[in-house]
Design a protein around this motif. Structure first.
Motif, mmCIF file in Angstrom:
data_model
loop_
_atom_site.group_PDB
_atom_site.id
_atom_site.type_symbol
_atom_site.label_atom_id
_atom_site.label_comp_id
_atom_site.label_asym_id
_atom_site.label_seq_id
_atom_site.Cartn_x
_atom_site.Cartn_y
_atom_site.Cartn_z
ATOM 1 N N ASN A 272 8.743 10.720 -6.370
ATOM 2 C CA ASN A 272 7.544 10.295 -7.085
ATOM 3 C C ASN A 272 6.990 11.392 -7.976
ATOM 4 O O ASN A 272 6.455 11.105 -9.056
ATOM 5 N N ALA B 74 1.950 4.376 -10.917
ATOM 6 C CA ALA B 74 0.651 4.847 -10.424
ATOM 7 C C ALA B 74 0.149 3.970 -9.278
ATOM 8 O O ALA B 74 -0.340 4.483 -8.256
ATOM 9 N N VAL C 155 2.402 4.513 -6.087
ATOM 10 C CA VAL C 155 2.128 5.767 -5.388
ATOM 11 C C VAL C 155 0.707 5.770 -4.822
ATOM 12 O O VAL C 155 0.486 6.170 -3.682
ATOM 13 N N GLY C 156 -0.240 5.323 -5.633
ATOM 14 C CA GLY C 156 -1.643 5.395 -5.225
ATOM 15 C C GLY C 156 -2.049 4.396 -4.166
ATOM 16 O O GLY C 156 -2.948 4.670 -3.378
ATOM 17 N N VAL C 157 -1.394 3.254 -4.112
ATOM 18 C CA VAL C 157 -1.786 2.221 -3.164
ATOM 19 C C VAL C 157 -0.701 2.017 -2.105
ATOM 20 O O VAL C 157 -0.937 2.234 -0.915
ATOM 21 N N ARG D 22 0.583 5.296 -0.340
ATOM 22 C CA ARG D 22 -0.499 5.870 0.475
ATOM 23 C C ARG D 22 -0.630 5.103 1.788
ATOM 24 O O ARG D 22 -0.753 5.704 2.858
#
Length: 142
Positions: A54, A89, A92-94, A97
């Protein structure tokens, strides 16, 4: 789109595509089939590998967007390029995580049912592959 920008965008896209195919669709499922690899070991390896992937993807996305936007690319290139960056984005961000929070619990010894979060990650990867192919082909033709 200038020929230099098109070549750069195409090259970046196909390098990125190769990494996603090799890691997400080859390495990730195979590591759990290797002898002696337990779920905690596989999760630990996966976290390291996907964090590195990532990070490289973020660099490639930034470079791709720079090449596309600086080169005056047509919408057939710009649309999927922006789409794949936004997808990364969100992934990776949601999604990642949430998977990380879950793997923290598993690594702490908690017994949990099979995760559906991985299916969301795989779905993102499938869409990402399609977008990368679209960007790469459109950039090569530009």
């Amino acid at each position: 789109m200038t020929s230099g920008s098109a070549a750069t965008a195409s090259a970046l896209t196909f390098v990125w595509l190769g990494m996603v195919l090799a890691i997400s669709f080859l390495e990730a499922p195979l590591k759990f089939r290797a002898p002696g690899v337990t779920i905690p070991i596989g999760l630990g390896i996966g976290r390291l590998v996907f964090r590195a992937l990532n990070t490289v993807e973020a660099v490639l996305a930034a470079a791709l967007l720079a090449a596309v936007l600086a080169g005056g690319a047509p919408a057939s290139v710009t649309g999927p390029a922006v789409g794949v960056a936004v997808l990364l984005a969100a992934q990776v961000g949601v999604v990642r995580r949430r998977l990380g929070q879950r793997s923290d619990r598993v690594l702490a010894g908690e017994e949990l049912p099979r995760s559906r979060g991985h299916l969301a990650y795989v779905a993102c990867e499938v869409v990402k592959v399609a977008l990368l192919v679209a960007v790469g082909v459109a950039a090569a033709a530009a």
